[in-house]
Design a protein around this motif. Structure first.
Motif, PDB file in Angstrom:
ATOM      1  N   UNK A  58      19.966 -13.551 -26.652  1.00  0.00           N
ATOM      2  CA  UNK A  58      20.412 -12.207 -26.055  1.00  0.00           C
ATOM      3  C   UNK A  58      20.746 -12.148 -24.588  1.00  0.00           C
ATOM      4  N   UNK A  59      20.247 -12.929 -23.846  1.00  0.00           N
ATOM      5  CA  UNK A  59      20.505 -13.076 -22.349  1.00  0.00           C
ATOM      6  C   UNK A  59      22.117 -13.550 -22.095  1.00  0.00           C
ATOM      7  N   UNK A  60      22.426 -14.706 -22.847  1.00  0.00           N
ATOM      8  CA  UNK A  60      23.487 -15.307 -22.769  1.00  0.00           C
ATOM      9  C   UNK A  60      24.640 -14.355 -23.259  1.00  0.00           C
ATOM     10  N   UNK A  61      24.366 -13.738 -24.368  1.00  0.00           N
ATOM     11  CA  UNK A  61      25.446 -12.749 -25.122  1.00  0.00           C
ATOM     12  C   UNK A  61      25.748 -11.599 -23.995  1.00  0.00           C
ATOM     13  N   UNK A  62      24.595 -11.207 -23.381  1.00  0.00           N
ATOM     14  CA  UNK A  62      24.831  -9.952 -22.380  1.00  0.00           C
ATOM     15  C   UNK A  62      25.496 -10.502 -21.244  1.00  0.00           C
ATOM     16  N   UNK A  63      25.243 -11.744 -20.823  1.00  0.00           N
ATOM     17  CA  UNK A  63      26.176 -12.277 -19.567  1.00  0.00           C
ATOM     18  C   UNK A  63      27.417 -12.362 -19.827  1.00  0.00           C
ATOM     19  N   UNK A  64      27.645 -13.081 -21.191  1.00  0.00           N
ATOM     20  CA  UNK A  64      29.031 -13.115 -21.376  1.00  0.00           C
ATOM     21  C   UNK A  64      29.857 -11.768 -21.599  1.00  0.00           C
ATOM     22  N   UNK A  65      29.248 -11.035 -22.222  1.00  0.00           N
ATOM     23  CA  UNK A  65      29.825  -9.719 -22.587  1.00  0.00           C
ATOM     24  C   UNK A  65      30.231  -8.949 -20.883  1.00  0.00           C
ATOM     25  N   UNK A  66      29.201  -8.994 -20.226  1.00  0.00           N
ATOM     26  CA  UNK A  66      29.424  -8.683 -18.865  1.00  0.00           C
ATOM     27  C   UNK A  66      30.542  -8.991 -17.925  1.00  0.00           C
ATOM     28  N   UNK A  67      30.877 -10.544 -18.258  1.00  0.00           N
ATOM     29  CA  UNK A  67      32.112 -11.041 -17.703  1.00  0.00           C
ATOM     30  C   UNK A  67      33.102 -10.663 -18.275  1.00  0.00           C
ATOM     31  N   UNK A  68      33.414 -10.563 -19.341  1.00  0.00           N
ATOM     32  CA  UNK A  68      34.344  -9.741 -20.273  1.00  0.00           C
ATOM     33  C   UNK A  68      34.910  -8.571 -19.865  1.00  0.00           C
ATOM     34  N   UNK A  69      33.692  -7.547 -19.560  1.00  0.00           N
ATOM     35  CA  UNK A  69      33.832  -6.222 -19.217  1.00  0.00           C
ATOM     36  C   UNK A  69      34.434  -6.197 -17.873  1.00  0.00           C
ATOM     37  N   UNK A  70      34.112  -7.192 -16.996  1.00  0.00           N
ATOM     38  CA  UNK A  70      34.283  -7.288 -15.681  1.00  0.00           C
ATOM     39  C   UNK A  70      35.765  -7.639 -15.452  1.00  0.00           C
ATOM     40  N   UNK A  71      36.149  -8.587 -16.297  1.00  0.00           N
ATOM     41  CA  UNK A  71      37.691  -9.050 -16.483  1.00  0.00           C
ATOM     42  C   UNK A  71      38.499  -7.610 -16.838  1.00  0.00           C
ATOM     43  N   UNK A  72      37.967  -7.008 -17.789  1.00  0.00           N
ATOM     44  CA  UNK A  72      38.692  -5.858 -18.202  1.00  0.00           C
ATOM     45  C   UNK A  72      39.152  -4.605 -17.076  1.00  0.00           C
ATOM     46  N   UNK A  73      37.819  -4.574 -16.528  1.00  0.00           N
ATOM     47  CA  UNK A  73      37.934  -3.806 -15.202  1.00  0.00           C
ATOM     48  C   UNK A  73      38.907  -4.171 -14.000  1.00  0.00           C
ATOM     49  N   UNK A  74      38.992  -5.548 -14.039  1.00  0.00           N
ATOM     50  CA  UNK A  74      40.043  -5.999 -12.927  1.00  0.00           C
ATOM     51  C   UNK A  74      41.229  -5.706 -13.409  1.00  0.00           C
ATOM     52  N   UNK A  75      41.487  -5.887 -14.732  1.00  0.00           N
ATOM     53  CA  UNK A  75      43.087  -5.545 -15.198  1.00  0.00           C
ATOM     54  C   UNK A  75      43.325  -4.048 -15.126  1.00  0.00           C
ATOM     55  N   UNK A  76      42.273  -3.443 -15.213  1.00  0.00           N
ATOM     56  CA  UNK A  76      42.464  -1.797 -15.266  1.00  0.00           C
ATOM     57  C   UNK A  76      42.827  -1.411 -13.805  1.00  0.00           C
ATOM     58  N   UNK A  77      42.155  -2.289 -12.850  1.00  0.00           N
ATOM     59  CA  UNK A  77      42.341  -1.788 -11.429  1.00  0.00           C
ATOM     60  C   UNK A  77      43.535  -2.294 -11.110  1.00  0.00           C
ATOM     61  N   UNK A  78      44.183  -3.359 -11.386  1.00  0.00           N
ATOM     62  CA  UNK A  78      45.366  -3.926 -11.146  1.00  0.00           C
ATOM     63  C   UNK A  78      46.444  -2.993 -11.487  1.00  0.00           C
ATOM     64  N   UNK A  79      46.139  -2.244 -12.791  1.00  0.00           N
ATOM     65  CA  UNK A  79      47.290  -1.720 -13.594  1.00  0.00           C
ATOM     66  C   UNK A  79      47.232  -0.409 -12.603  1.00  0.00           C
ATOM     67  N   UNK A  80      46.218   0.215 -11.994  1.00  0.00           N
ATOM     68  CA  UNK A  80      46.098   1.411 -11.463  1.00  0.00           C
ATOM     69  C   UNK A  80      46.500   1.237  -9.838  1.00  0.00           C
ATOM     70  N   UNK A  81      46.557   0.066  -9.300  1.00  0.00           N
ATOM     71  CA  UNK A  81      46.909  -0.463  -7.813  1.00  0.00           C
ATOM     72  C   UNK A  81      47.729  -1.816  -7.991  1.00  0.00           C
ATOM     73  N   UNK A  82      48.998  -1.513  -7.920  1.00  0.00           N
ATOM     74  CA  UNK A  82      50.167  -2.289  -7.955  1.00  0.00           C
ATOM     75  C   UNK A  82      49.929  -3.589  -6.928  1.00  0.00           C
ATOM     76  N   UNK A  83      49.611  -3.182  -5.832  1.00  0.00           N
ATOM     77  CA  UNK A  83      49.591  -4.214  -4.800  1.00  0.00           C
ATOM     78  C   UNK A  83      48.488  -4.994  -4.924  1.00  0.00           C
ATOM     79  N   UNK A  84      47.511  -4.857  -6.012  1.00  0.00           N
ATOM     80  CA  UNK A  84      46.473  -6.057  -6.087  1.00  0.00           C
ATOM     81  C   UNK A  84      46.907  -6.884  -7.425  1.00  0.00           C
TER      82      UNK A  84
END
Length: 414
Positions: free
Chosen positions: A66-92
């Motif tokens: 369960x811990x490794x699944x939570x960790x993997x899911x957190x990394x994928x969620x962080x990836x989505x958050x980064x993509x979303x941030x770039x979409x909102x801030x083109x300079x990044x």
């Protein structure tokens, strides 16, 4: 620090960088290092966003799976958050980050990893690298194209094949569950350490320095003493019988420990991830530690480039070798010609003779030969002259050699 200094996180900007693009976290159960990329514009933002998102899962899990699944899911969620941030801030555009993290569940460790930050485990007297670098040169090493020693100095050693960022909506995360035991010491670090401090030196520090914080500080110092220009972040976790390596209170270091700073004047659009995934994600921009997509075309191009580089190196080596051989041959020819302009008087089977060349030989190569013989027998000469001839008498020219012969003829006993 609580719990007798069983865990620690330390980060340093390095000797050249103006800002720290690394982030680290040592918590209750979770320990993470992220190394941002994308230059001054976004590397620090990327690692900070990722670590802040991932540390939300720092809690106890009933099972390591369960811990490794939570960790993997957190990394994928962080990836989505980064993509979303770039979409909102083109300079990044182009920012990304590596992430290497562990979640402790009793006597197990859940591991999640992407990029070239590393996780090590010291057990007894053996230091083992748990993660595999997601770099181009590691691909070449794994395929047998180059050696680990060649990878260390390869011009493409900073090319990352996998990171979290705005390129891949579904990045491949390496995960595993490992057993841990009392006495184990875990190390998570950015490449600011592993690229400048040898495994042997890291092992020595981890074996000899007591206390997680002291060990982490010492490793950072070793990196700086080695002249590391890059940011360096180190997390050390000690395992004992108490099953408690928590850092209380949790500590965040690097860019994640300060407020986010990026241009907020660029146009923003309120667009959530489901809509974002309908749009092609932006490509990255080159950076000293840049990311390139894991496409076959790009891999083929880099492999061809590496082959061309190896061919150029081989041709350069062969040309250099040929020039050395030519220089040696020319030197030998000129040297031999020089010897043939000299003469000496010596003994030829009991008779005085004029030799052309020099008295020494070069291994099996004779540097002298009989130029002319005389009718003067060695036995007819006085003892002193006999010894002179046996030892050879040098002459700078044929005329001088002939004069020596004439004097010997006059010295014969009647």
């Amino acid at each position: 620090m609580a719990n007798d200094d069983k865990s620690a996180a330390v980060s340093h900007v390095g000797k050249i960088r103006a800002n720290n693009q690394d982030s680290g976290y040592a918590g209750t159960h979770l320990f993470v290092v992220a190394d941002g990329m994308g230059g001054h514009a976004g590397g620090d933002v990327a690692s900070a966003i990722a670590v802040r998102r991932i540390l939300e899962i720092d809690r106890h899990y009933p099972t390591p799976h369960e811990a490794v699944f939570a960790l993997q899911s957190a990394l994928i969620a962080a990836n989505a958050l980064l993509a979303e941030t770039v979409f909102e801030h083109n300079e990044l555009t182009g920012m990304g980050t590596t992430v290497s993290g562990i979640l402790r569940v009793d006597n197990h460790i859940a591991v999640a990893h992407i990029g070239d930050s590393r996780i090590y485990r010291l057990r007894g007297d053996a230091l083992e690298q748990i993660t595999t670098d997601h770099t181009f040169v590691q691909r070449l090493v794994d395929s047998g194209r180059i050696t680990p020693e060649e990878a260390a100095v390869h011009p493409r050693r900073s090319v990352l094949m996998r990171v979290l960022g705005d390129v891949d909506a579904a990045p491949e995360i390496d995960t595993s569950v490992l057993e841990t035991a009392p006495g184990d010491r875990w190390l998570i670090c950015s490449d600011g350490l592993s690229s400048y401090v040898s495994d042997e030196k890291m092992k020595h520090v981890l074996e000899t320095v007591t206390g997680a914080n002291a060990a982490a500080e010492r490793l950072v110092k070793e990196s700086l003493d080695a002249g590391a220009p890059d940011n360096v972040t180190v997390v050390v976790v000690d395992i004992d019988e108490t099953n408690d390596s928590a850092h209380v209170p949790p500590v965040t270091v690097g860019s994640a420990s300060i407020p986010l700073s990026y241009d907020s004047d660029s146009a923003k659009r309120s667009l959530r991830l489901p809509t974002l995934l309908l749009h092609p994600l932006k490509a990255t921009q080159p950076d000293p530690s840049h990311f390139e997509p894991e496409s076959e075309d790009y891999l083929d191009e880099l492999i061809q480039e590496d082959r061309r580089r190896a061919l150029r190196r081989r041709v350069t080596w062969l040309v250099g070798l040929a020039l050395v051989v030519i220089a040696v041959v020319v030197g030998l020819v000129l040297g031999y010609q020089w010897t043939q302009r000299h003469y000496f008087v010596g003994n030829d089977n009991g008779t005085v003779a004029i030799y052309r060349g020099v008295q020494q030989d070069l291994g099996p190569i004779k540097l002298s030969s009989v130029y002319s013989t005389t009718k003067i027998k060695l036995s007819d000469l006085p003892s002193f002259n006999q010894q002179q001839v046996k030892s050879t008498i040098s002459a700078d020219s044929l005329a001088l050699a002939q004069q020596i012969v004439d004097r010997l003829a006059d010295a014969r006993t009647n």
